[in-house]
Motif scaffolding. Structure first.
Motif, PDB file in Angstrom:
ATOM      1  N   VAL A   1       0.936  -1.267  -0.082  1.00 32.67           N
ATOM      2  CA  VAL A   1       0.141  -0.064   0.042  1.00 32.67           C
ATOM      3  C   VAL A   1       0.910   1.323  -0.040  1.00 32.67           C
ATOM      4  O   VAL A   1       2.041   1.196  -0.153  1.00 32.67           O
ATOM      5  CB  VAL A   1      -0.905   0.031   1.131  1.00 32.67           C
ATOM      6  N   THR A   2       0.346   2.400   0.136  1.00 38.56           N
ATOM      7  CA  THR A   2       1.180   3.543  -0.001  1.00 38.56           C
ATOM      8  C   THR A   2       0.958   4.182   1.523  1.00 38.56           C
ATOM      9  O   THR A   2      -0.069   4.561   1.958  1.00 38.56           O
ATOM     10  CB  THR A   2       0.399   4.722  -1.042  1.00 38.56           C
ATOM     11  N   GLY A   3       2.249   4.529   1.924  1.00 36.18           N
ATOM     12  CA  GLY A   3       2.363   5.041   3.269  1.00 36.18           C
ATOM     13  C   GLY A   3       3.123   6.620   3.146  1.00 36.18           C
ATOM     14  O   GLY A   3       4.013   6.840   2.625  1.00 36.18           O
ATOM     15  N   LEU A   4       2.380   7.661   3.958  1.00 36.83           N
ATOM     16  CA  LEU A   4       3.056   8.867   3.976  1.00 36.83           C
ATOM     17  C   LEU A   4       3.447   9.306   5.308  1.00 36.83           C
ATOM     18  O   LEU A   4       2.523   9.186   6.144  1.00 36.83           O
ATOM     19  CB  LEU A   4       1.806   9.995   3.280  1.00 36.83           C
ATOM     20  N   ARG A   5       4.656   9.653   5.608  1.00 42.03           N
ATOM     21  CA  ARG A   5       5.280  10.079   6.774  1.00 42.03           C
ATOM     22  C   ARG A   5       5.417  11.590   6.753  1.00 42.03           C
ATOM     23  O   ARG A   5       6.484  11.961   6.025  1.00 42.03           O
ATOM     24  CB  ARG A   5       6.575   9.335   7.211  1.00 42.03           C
ATOM     25  N   PRO A   6       4.656  12.239   7.178  1.00 46.97           N
ATOM     26  CA  PRO A   6       4.737  13.670   7.030  1.00 46.97           C
ATOM     27  C   PRO A   6       5.983  14.295   7.817  1.00 46.97           C
ATOM     28  O   PRO A   6       6.447  13.667   8.360  1.00 46.97           O
ATOM     29  CB  PRO A   6       3.513  14.463   7.679  1.00 46.97           C
TER      30      PRO A   6
ATOM     31  N   ILE B   1       7.183   9.384   1.326  1.00 42.58           N
ATOM     32  CA  ILE B   1       5.988   8.676   0.826  1.00 42.58           C
ATOM     33  C   ILE B   1       6.705   7.365   0.191  1.00 42.58           C
ATOM     34  O   ILE B   1       7.530   7.464  -0.626  1.00 42.58           O
ATOM     35  CB  ILE B   1       5.162   9.305  -0.182  1.00 42.58           C
ATOM     36  N   SER B   2       6.258   6.237   0.639  1.00 45.28           N
ATOM     37  CA  SER B   2       6.442   4.902   0.206  1.00 45.28           C
ATOM     38  C   SER B   2       5.345   4.247  -0.687  1.00 45.28           C
ATOM     39  O   SER B   2       4.050   4.365  -0.338  1.00 45.28           O
ATOM     40  CB  SER B   2       6.561   4.009   1.377  1.00 45.28           C
ATOM     41  N   ILE B   3       5.755   3.914  -2.017  1.00 52.15           N
ATOM     42  CA  ILE B   3       4.895   3.678  -3.131  1.00 52.15           C
ATOM     43  C   ILE B   3       4.969   2.335  -3.697  1.00 52.15           C
ATOM     44  O   ILE B   3       6.188   2.050  -3.878  1.00 52.15           O
ATOM     45  CB  ILE B   3       4.629   4.718  -3.986  1.00 52.15           C
ATOM     46  N   PRO B   4       4.130   1.544  -3.957  1.00 54.17           N
ATOM     47  CA  PRO B   4       4.479   0.142  -4.560  1.00 54.17           C
ATOM     48  C   PRO B   4       5.036   0.227  -5.926  1.00 54.17           C
ATOM     49  O   PRO B   4       4.616   1.118  -6.594  1.00 54.17           O
ATOM     50  CB  PRO B   4       2.805  -0.366  -4.703  1.00 54.17           C
ATOM     51  N   THR B   5       5.867  -0.681  -6.297  1.00 53.40           N
ATOM     52  CA  THR B   5       6.604  -0.706  -7.397  1.00 53.40           C
ATOM     53  C   THR B   5       6.354  -2.016  -8.277  1.00 53.40           C
ATOM     54  O   THR B   5       7.085  -2.379  -9.203  1.00 53.40           O
ATOM     55  CB  THR B   5       8.159  -0.573  -7.313  1.00 53.40           C
ATOM     56  N   GLY B   6       5.839  -3.057  -7.741  1.00 49.97           N
ATOM     57  CA  GLY B   6       5.802  -4.429  -8.101  1.00 49.97           C
ATOM     58  C   GLY B   6       5.727  -5.450  -7.290  1.00 49.97           C
ATOM     59  O   GLY B   6       5.488  -5.201  -5.914  1.00 49.97           O
ATOM     60  N   PHE B   7       6.487  -6.673  -7.490  1.00 53.27           N
ATOM     61  CA  PHE B   7       6.267  -7.804  -6.612  1.00 53.27           C
ATOM     62  C   PHE B   7       7.871  -8.537  -6.769  1.00 53.27           C
ATOM     63  O   PHE B   7       8.503  -8.147  -7.866  1.00 53.27           O
ATOM     64  CB  PHE B   7       5.447  -8.632  -6.982  1.00 53.27           C
TER      65      PHE B   7
ATOM     66  N   ARG C   1       5.683 -10.911  -3.547  1.00 55.67           N
ATOM     67  CA  ARG C   1       5.260 -10.069  -2.341  1.00 55.67           C
ATOM     68  C   ARG C   1       5.583  -8.660  -2.721  1.00 55.67           C
ATOM     69  O   ARG C   1       6.507  -8.339  -3.690  1.00 55.67           O
ATOM     70  CB  ARG C   1       6.467 -10.383  -1.253  1.00 55.67           C
ATOM     71  N   PRO C   2       5.205  -7.758  -2.299  1.00 56.82           N
ATOM     72  CA  PRO C   2       5.153  -6.166  -2.667  1.00 56.82           C
ATOM     73  C   PRO C   2       6.498  -5.755  -2.367  1.00 56.82           C
ATOM     74  O   PRO C   2       7.091  -6.050  -1.745  1.00 56.82           O
ATOM     75  CB  PRO C   2       4.096  -5.388  -1.933  1.00 56.82           C
ATOM     76  N   THR C   3       6.949  -4.722  -3.491  1.00 60.13           N
ATOM     77  CA  THR C   3       8.071  -3.993  -3.298  1.00 60.13           C
ATOM     78  C   THR C   3       7.650  -2.498  -3.333  1.00 60.13           C
ATOM     79  O   THR C   3       6.622  -2.083  -4.011  1.00 60.13           O
ATOM     80  CB  THR C   3       9.238  -4.198  -4.256  1.00 60.13           C
ATOM     81  N   SER C   4       8.665  -1.463  -2.954  1.00 54.84           N
ATOM     82  CA  SER C   4       8.291  -0.157  -2.989  1.00 54.84           C
ATOM     83  C   SER C   4       9.383   0.641  -3.340  1.00 54.84           C
ATOM     84  O   SER C   4      10.598   0.071  -3.177  1.00 54.84           O
ATOM     85  CB  SER C   4       7.656   0.236  -1.792  1.00 54.84           C
ATOM     86  N   LEU C   5       9.303   1.745  -3.548  1.00 51.51           N
ATOM     87  CA  LEU C   5      10.402   2.792  -3.595  1.00 51.51           C
ATOM     88  C   LEU C   5      10.050   4.008  -2.384  1.00 51.51           C
ATOM     89  O   LEU C   5       8.550   4.016  -2.317  1.00 51.51           O
ATOM     90  CB  LEU C   5      10.807   3.345  -5.098  1.00 51.51           C
ATOM     91  N   THR C   6      10.949   4.743  -2.244  1.00 49.27           N
ATOM     92  CA  THR C   6      10.664   5.988  -1.427  1.00 49.27           C
ATOM     93  C   THR C   6      10.957   7.404  -2.075  1.00 49.27           C
ATOM     94  O   THR C   6      12.001   7.522  -2.652  1.00 49.27           O
ATOM     95  CB  THR C   6      11.518   5.802   0.061  1.00 49.27           C
ATOM     96  N   LEU C   7       9.901   8.213  -1.903  1.00 46.62           N
ATOM     97  CA  LEU C   7      10.280   9.728  -2.405  1.00 46.62           C
ATOM     98  C   LEU C   7      10.290  10.496  -1.174  1.00 46.62           C
ATOM     99  O   LEU C   7       9.470  10.603  -0.192  1.00 46.62           O
ATOM    100  CB  LEU C   7       8.983  10.056  -3.251  1.00 46.62           C
ATOM    101  N   ILE C   8      11.576  11.403  -1.208  1.00 50.74           N
ATOM    102  CA  ILE C   8      11.930  12.232  -0.096  1.00 50.74           C
ATOM    103  C   ILE C   8      11.576  13.541  -0.414  1.00 50.74           C
ATOM    104  O   ILE C   8      12.081  14.131  -1.561  1.00 50.74           O
ATOM    105  CB  ILE C   8      13.373  12.137   0.304  1.00 50.74           C
ATOM    106  N   GLY C   9      10.933  14.386   0.479  1.00 49.83           N
ATOM    107  CA  GLY C   9      10.850  15.633   0.015  1.00 49.83           C
ATOM    108  C   GLY C   9      11.346  16.705   1.122  1.00 49.83           C
ATOM    109  O   GLY C   9      11.819  16.316   2.164  1.00 49.83           O
ATOM    110  N   ASN C  10      11.625  17.961   1.007  1.00 50.27           N
ATOM    111  CA  ASN C  10      12.217  18.914   1.897  1.00 50.27           C
ATOM    112  C   ASN C  10      10.916  19.368   2.984  1.00 50.27           C
ATOM    113  O   ASN C  10       9.780  18.965   2.781  1.00 50.27           O
ATOM    114  CB  ASN C  10      12.459  20.374   1.154  1.00 50.27           C
TER     115      ASN C  10
END
Length: 556
Positions: free
Chosen positions: A294-299, A503-509, A514-523
């Motif tokens: 799933v998608t997880g946002l850490r503010p 934010i962590s978003i799914p990128t496939g399996f 099993r799901p995999t993800s990448l992370t996007l980092i912001g200021n």
């Protein structure tokens, strides 16, 4: 005679060194203690310490006579802002996205359960489905599936149905409160809800009742959302094991859901709730988001109130949404962020979704971190995601490397020292022994050893943390988004220490499905930029629309 005299003198000397002083400790106690901290004082130095150490000990005993409310923050409040940082200006407001009325009601309850927040809102606003019926769909799914997942600690059925019926009456009367009106959700059971247990996932607190409700829950209630469940937190915000068992990954029931927002990740993925709230101190939103697909946002640190939420680390804890898409995360963030007088770390920084072109974003990638995992399917998925974005945006992203010249091994004492302070009574009472996990890596053992962390080292670690904040700011400030792997990178520890949003978003399996993800980092305070790129990526792919076949038969 001389031999006997020498033996007697040695015995007297030993007795003096071993005899408790008026302060209740011995010379050998000090000698033993200093070895824990890598120190070595001579006899004269040790002899001069008794008065101060005794005074300290009496002070500790006096301090323990006073009870401090769980909601009391330390006077030393963490500030994530680098030197010269200027806070965003503008007025905080609850955003109300347009809700269309052209969504058709799906034929099955399974399909309805996995709809996005905007789709559910469309059905509710157009009165194609009632909030009460939608709530019952999710309640029935919890009853049917949670035995396999163990993602729910408490079902708030009575409250949920009351809120749903109220929402239906308000909407029928033309009093539509916005996109979350009538939408069922769940919260990690670190968040207090008056009238229901708040267990923190731990045996010693399984019957704990807190007489107030967390600010984030109150905010959602004011906007008409429907609370249907309190979801599993790993015991005292660690892992996916709690007093009732182990929360499972709905994609692979032989695997735990990861933690500590284990229930939020698992229940959202399996369609037991429309969305959920979790907390993160060191990976507890992004890790279960990854594990459960799933998608997880850490503010940004301080974006969202933690009043009514268990503290693990006052200077590192964050509350954030776990949803099935970045768009849903954006909606929930906009609903719960903002200044709260009851949480001294919150502020008035506004949040507004980005409305510029994605192609205008300045993007960089942590290339060496990404390539270090290139032999695994997980790593290959991240590489493919970056390649897709570069192709679609007709760009070659800049490359960055995270700094390495820091004492990363010591930063963990910041979290552990603060947790040790919050849970002092649990440890001193011995109730910590009742926790389910008692291994060397368990929360119980972490809390015990926290008593041996020196205040000097805690402050020194925070001085290094300040240095890290300044360097990361200089590294990131010329970019809107930094792309990183979710695993095999120091970004997780670094950004939790500096307070940056991700934010962590799914990128496939992976090879095992099993799901995999990448992370996007912001200021800092620029969640809008990472959400914008996340939404764009999800518009190009369908990974966020994949659901675990065991809980969504149409996926087979």
């Amino acid at each position: 005679m001389l031999k006997r005299t020498i033996v007697l003198l040695l015995a007297i000397s030993l007795a003096i060194s071993c005899k408790p002083t008026q302060y209740g400790f011995r010379t050998k106690d000090i000698k033993s203690a200093q070895r824990l901290y890598g120190l070595e004082f001579d006899k004269t130095g040790i002899d001069t310490m008794y008065h101060y150490l005794g005074r300290n000990k009496r002070g500790y005993e006096n301090l323990r006579e006073y009870q401090v409310d769980n909601e009391t923050f330390p006077a030393l409040t963490f500030n994530p802002h680098p030197a010269g940082f200027e806070m965003p200006t503008g007025q905080q407001q609850i955003l109300q996205p347009e809700v269309s009325d052209n969504i058709m009601l799906p034929a099955t309850d399974e399909e309805i359960a996995f709809l996005s927040i905007p789709e559910l809102a469309s059905l509710i606003k157009a009165r194609k489905i009632t909030s009460e019926r939608l709530t019952n769909i999710y309640l029935e799914r919890i009853e049917k599936h949670d035995g396999q997942l163990q993602s729910v600690i408490t079902v708030t059925k009575e409250l949920a149905l009351k809120q749903a019926r109220k929402a239906d009456k308000e909407i029928a009367a033309g009093n539509y409160k916005g996109i979350l009106h009538g939408i069922p959700y769940g919260v990690k059971d670190l968040m207090a809800v008056e009238g229901y247990p708040t267990t923190w996932g731990a045996e010693p607190y399984k019957d704990q009742m807190i007489d107030h409700t967390a600010t984030v829950v109150n905010k959602l209630t004011e906007q008409g959302a429907v609370l249907i469940a309190k979801l599993v937190s790993g015991s005292l915000a660690r892992g996916d094991v709690w007093f009732g068992g182990k929360t499972k990954n709905p994609w692979d029931l032989s695997q735990g859901a990861s933690g500590s927002s284990a229930g939020s990740g698992s229940a959202t993925s399996a369609g037991l709730v429309a969305f959920s709230l979790g907390t993160e101190t060191l990976g507890s939103i992004t890790s279960p988001a990854t594990r459960n697909g799933v998608t997880g946002l850490r503010p940004t640190y301080g974006r969202i109130s933690r009043h009514g939420v268990m503290s693990l680390s006052w200077s590192m804890d964050k509350v954030g949404p776990i949803c099935r898409s970045a768009e849903d995360c954006e909606i929930v963030l906009a609903a719960i962020y903002g200044k709260d007088p009851l949480d001294p770390t919150t502020n008035n920084a506004p949040f507004t979704p980005a409305n510029g072109k994605v192609s205008n974003l300045k993007i960089a990638k942590l290339e060496s971190d990404i390539l270090s995992d290139s032999k695994t399917q997980r790593g290959k998925n991240v590489i493919a995601a970056v390649a897709l974005l570069e192709k679609e945006l007709n760009s070659s992203f800049d490359t960055l490397s995270l700094p390495k010249n820091y004492p990363f091994r010591v930063f963990d004492i910041i979290l552990r020292a603060e947790a040790g302070a919050f849970f002092e009574e649990l440890v001193r009472s011995g109730a910590v022994d009742d926790m389910v996990e008692q291994t060397s890596g368990s929360r119980a053992n972490s809390l015990r050893q926290a008593r041996f962390i020196p205040a000097v080292e805690y402050l020194q670690a925070n001085r290094e943390r300040r240095r890290l904040i300044e360097e990361i700011h200089q590294l990131f400030k010329n970019y809107d988004v930094i792309i990183a792997p979710s695993a095999r990178s120091s970004q997780l520890q670094i950004t939790n220490l500096t307070g940056h949003p991700v934010i962590s978003i799914p990128t496939g399996f992976d090879e095992k499905g099993r799901p995999t993800s990448l992370t996007l980092i912001g200021n800092l305070y620029e969640e809008d930029k990472i959400l914008q790129l996340a939404k764009y990526y999800q518009s190009l792919t369908e990974f966020d629309e994949k659901h675990p076949p065991l809980f969504y038969p149409l996926a087979k």
